[in-house]
Design a protein around this motif. Structure first.
Motif, PDB file in Angstrom:
ATOM      1  N   GLY A  59       0.811  -1.205   0.000  1.00  0.00           N
ATOM      2  CA  GLY A  59       0.000   0.000   0.000  1.00  0.00           C
ATOM      3  C   GLY A  59       0.845   1.256   0.000  1.00  0.00           C
ATOM      4  N   GLU A  60       1.959   1.238   0.727  1.00  0.00           N
ATOM      5  CA  GLU A  60       2.848   2.391   0.775  1.00  0.00           C
ATOM      6  C   GLU A  60       3.484   2.662  -0.585  1.00  0.00           C
ATOM      7  N   GLU A  61       3.894   1.598  -1.263  1.00  0.00           N
ATOM      8  CA  GLU A  61       4.496   1.767  -2.592  1.00  0.00           C
ATOM      9  C   GLU A  61       3.467   2.274  -3.589  1.00  0.00           C
ATOM     10  N   PHE A  62       2.240   1.813  -3.468  1.00  0.00           N
ATOM     11  CA  PHE A  62       1.165   2.285  -4.353  1.00  0.00           C
ATOM     12  C   PHE A  62       0.982   3.795  -4.203  1.00  0.00           C
ATOM     13  N   VAL A  63       0.902   4.264  -2.973  1.00  0.00           N
ATOM     14  CA  VAL A  63       0.725   5.697  -2.734  1.00  0.00           C
ATOM     15  C   VAL A  63       1.935   6.474  -3.243  1.00  0.00           C
ATOM     16  N   ARG A  64       3.122   5.940  -3.079  1.00  0.00           N
ATOM     17  CA  ARG A  64       4.321   6.629  -3.563  1.00  0.00           C
ATOM     18  C   ARG A  64       4.299   6.788  -5.080  1.00  0.00           C
ATOM     19  N   LEU A  65       3.833   5.754  -5.785  1.00  0.00           N
ATOM     20  CA  LEU A  65       3.837   5.783  -7.238  1.00  0.00           C
ATOM     21  C   LEU A  65       2.650   6.547  -7.826  1.00  0.00           C
ATOM     22  N   VAL A  66       1.492   6.415  -7.193  1.00  0.00           N
ATOM     23  CA  VAL A  66       0.266   6.995  -7.739  1.00  0.00           C
ATOM     24  C   VAL A  66      -0.037   8.365  -7.128  1.00  0.00           C
ATOM     25  N   GLY A  67       0.374   8.559  -5.887  1.00  0.00           N
ATOM     26  CA  GLY A  67       0.112   9.820  -5.219  1.00  0.00           C
ATOM     27  C   GLY A  67      -1.037   9.758  -4.240  1.00  0.00           C
ATOM     28  N   LYS A  68      -1.791   8.672  -4.247  1.00  0.00           N
ATOM     29  CA  LYS A  68      -2.936   8.515  -3.352  1.00  0.00           C
ATOM     30  C   LYS A  68      -3.364   7.053  -3.340  1.00  0.00           C
ATOM     31  N   LYS A  69      -4.215   6.716  -2.393  1.00  0.00           N
ATOM     32  CA  LYS A  69      -4.816   5.391  -2.368  1.00  0.00           C
ATOM     33  C   LYS A  69      -5.944   5.327  -3.393  1.00  0.00           C
ATOM     34  N   HIS A  70      -6.358   4.109  -3.709  1.00  0.00           N
ATOM     35  CA  HIS A  70      -7.557   3.925  -4.523  1.00  0.00           C
ATOM     36  C   HIS A  70      -8.301   2.707  -3.999  1.00  0.00           C
ATOM     37  N   PRO A  71      -9.640   2.784  -3.951  1.00  0.00           N
ATOM     38  CA  PRO A  71     -10.405   1.656  -3.379  1.00  0.00           C
ATOM     39  C   PRO A  71     -10.123   0.315  -4.041  1.00  0.00           C
ATOM     40  N   THR A  72      -9.863   0.305  -5.350  1.00  0.00           N
ATOM     41  CA  THR A  72      -9.609  -0.973  -6.026  1.00  0.00           C
ATOM     42  C   THR A  72      -8.150  -1.402  -5.937  1.00  0.00           C
ATOM     43  N   GLY A  73      -7.274  -0.488  -5.523  1.00  0.00           N
ATOM     44  CA  GLY A  73      -5.860  -0.838  -5.411  1.00  0.00           C
ATOM     45  C   GLY A  73      -5.217  -1.187  -6.734  1.00  0.00           C
ATOM     46  N   VAL A  74      -5.691  -0.579  -7.816  1.00  0.00           N
ATOM     47  CA  VAL A  74      -5.157  -0.852  -9.149  1.00  0.00           C
ATOM     48  C   VAL A  74      -4.800   0.478  -9.812  1.00  0.00           C
ATOM     49  N   ALA A  75      -3.684   0.512 -10.510  1.00  0.00           N
ATOM     50  CA  ALA A  75      -3.298   1.701 -11.267  1.00  0.00           C
ATOM     51  C   ALA A  75      -2.400   1.291 -12.424  1.00  0.00           C
ATOM     52  N   GLY A  76      -2.427   2.080 -13.478  1.00  0.00           N
ATOM     53  CA  GLY A  76      -1.576   1.824 -14.635  1.00  0.00           C
ATOM     54  C   GLY A  76      -0.849   3.088 -15.044  1.00  0.00           C
ATOM     55  N   PHE A  77       0.152   2.923 -15.877  1.00  0.00           N
ATOM     56  CA  PHE A  77       0.967   4.043 -16.338  1.00  0.00           C
ATOM     57  C   PHE A  77       1.129   3.925 -17.855  1.00  0.00           C
ATOM     58  N   THR A  78       0.757   4.977 -18.547  1.00  0.00           N
ATOM     59  CA  THR A  78       0.845   4.963 -20.000  1.00  0.00           C
ATOM     60  C   THR A  78       1.212   6.358 -20.482  1.00  0.00           C
ATOM     61  N   ARG A  79       1.295   6.525 -21.780  1.00  0.00           N
ATOM     62  CA  ARG A  79       1.624   7.836 -22.343  1.00  0.00           C
ATOM     63  C   ARG A  79       0.407   8.399 -23.059  1.00  0.00           C
ATOM     64  N   LYS A  80       0.266   9.704 -22.994  1.00  0.00           N
ATOM     65  CA  LYS A  80      -0.845  10.372 -23.656  1.00  0.00           C
ATOM     66  C   LYS A  80      -0.733  10.143 -25.159  1.00  0.00           C
ATOM     67  N   PRO A  81      -1.804   9.665 -25.795  1.00  0.00           N
ATOM     68  CA  PRO A  81      -1.748   9.432 -27.242  1.00  0.00           C
ATOM     69  C   PRO A  81      -1.683  10.748 -28.012  1.00  0.00           C
ATOM     70  N   ASP A  82      -1.062  10.699 -29.178  1.00  0.00           N
ATOM     71  CA  ASP A  82      -1.047  11.868 -30.055  1.00  0.00           C
ATOM     72  C   ASP A  82      -2.410  11.982 -30.724  1.00  0.00           C
ATOM     73  N   VAL A  83      -3.076  13.088 -30.498  1.00  0.00           N
ATOM     74  CA  VAL A  83      -4.397  13.325 -31.081  1.00  0.00           C
ATOM     75  C   VAL A  83      -4.283  14.434 -32.106  1.00  0.00           C
ATOM     76  N   ASP A  84      -4.594  14.119 -33.352  1.00  0.00           N
ATOM     77  CA  ASP A  84      -4.584  15.118 -34.415  1.00  0.00           C
ATOM     78  C   ASP A  84      -5.894  15.896 -34.354  1.00  0.00           C
ATOM     79  N   VAL A  85      -5.895  16.970 -33.566  1.00  0.00           N
ATOM     80  CA  VAL A  85      -7.128  17.734 -33.382  1.00  0.00           C
ATOM     81  C   VAL A  85      -7.615  18.304 -34.708  1.00  0.00           C
TER      82      VAL A  85
END
Length: 230
Positions: A54-80
């Protein structure tokens, strides 16, 4: 880098093609139980999650989450610019939205009803973490971006306004732009001037307004009903 907070945000991001650099869980057993019941199509992908404290989760995500799940990805390039012409389903344009949760909910509704994309005018980042949380990760289901103004918008603009004609008798084409004003101030003068038609949603007397997300849902569903009838 974008943080995807929660099981359902990660689920939708994966379902619509996001490539996660990594993702984590505080309980593999709980996460896989959720995957089995809510995303059996993604069981193999969820197996790749790394279990952390739980401590590592908060360190990486910045907060707790009820489901205890988080992912890390990159913002897609959107051709507006590519969103502004040649659409077969309406583009939702939000004119200076202020509430991050509302913006996220609009993206969720727009994804569910098959909109061509969601763009915003103003200084709010449509990829803000709170917006992404509000959309339940459905940013990845359709193009989402920000535009400087309405000058480059192509296609007929239908602006939602209480003084407009009743939308019930209006046929909205697939290349339309559906423009919605801010929660507090409504449509700006620039968007009102650019609008080809002002249309209004049915509303009981003495009721002052709908929530922004509700308005977007009603307008897109109106378009969808005409699509089914054609």
């Amino acid at each position: 880098m974008i943080v995807l907070e929660g099981f359902h945000v990660v689920k939708h991001a994966l379902r619509f093609g996001a490539e996660l650099d990594s993702f984590i869980t505080t309980s593999r057993a709980s996460m896989m139980g959720l995957a089995a019941s809510h995303a059996p199509d993604l069981l193999e992908q969820f197996e790749a999650a790394r279990e952390v404290s739980g401590e590592e989760f908060v360190r990486l995500v910045g907060k707790k989450h009820p489901t205890g799940v988080a992912g890390f990805t990159r913002k897609p390039d959107v051709d507006v610019s590519g969103l502004l012409a040649g659409r077969t389903s309406p583009l939702v344009l939000l004119d200076n939205p202020r509430n991050l949760g509302n913006l996220g909910a609009v993206i969720r509704v727009a994804a569910g009803l098959g909109a061509g994309g969601v763009v915003s005018v103003g200084d709010v980042d449509p990829w803000h973490p709170n917006v992404l949380r509000g959309s339940a990760g459905l940013h990845f289901a359709l193009p989402v971006g920000r535009v400087d103004g309405v000058g480059g918008v192509r296609g007929p603009v239908f602006a939602l306004d209480a003084d407009g004609e009743d939308i019930g008798g209006v046929r909205i084409p697939g290349d339309a732009v559906l423009a919605f004003g801010s929660e507090r101030h409504g449509l700006s003068g620039a968007v009102r001037e650019r609008a080809d038609r002002l249309v209004s949603l049915p509303m009981r007397p003495l009721v002052s307004s709908y929530n922004l997300t509700t308005s977007v849902a009603m307008a897109l569903y109106h378009w969808e009903l005409f699509q089914r009838a054609s």
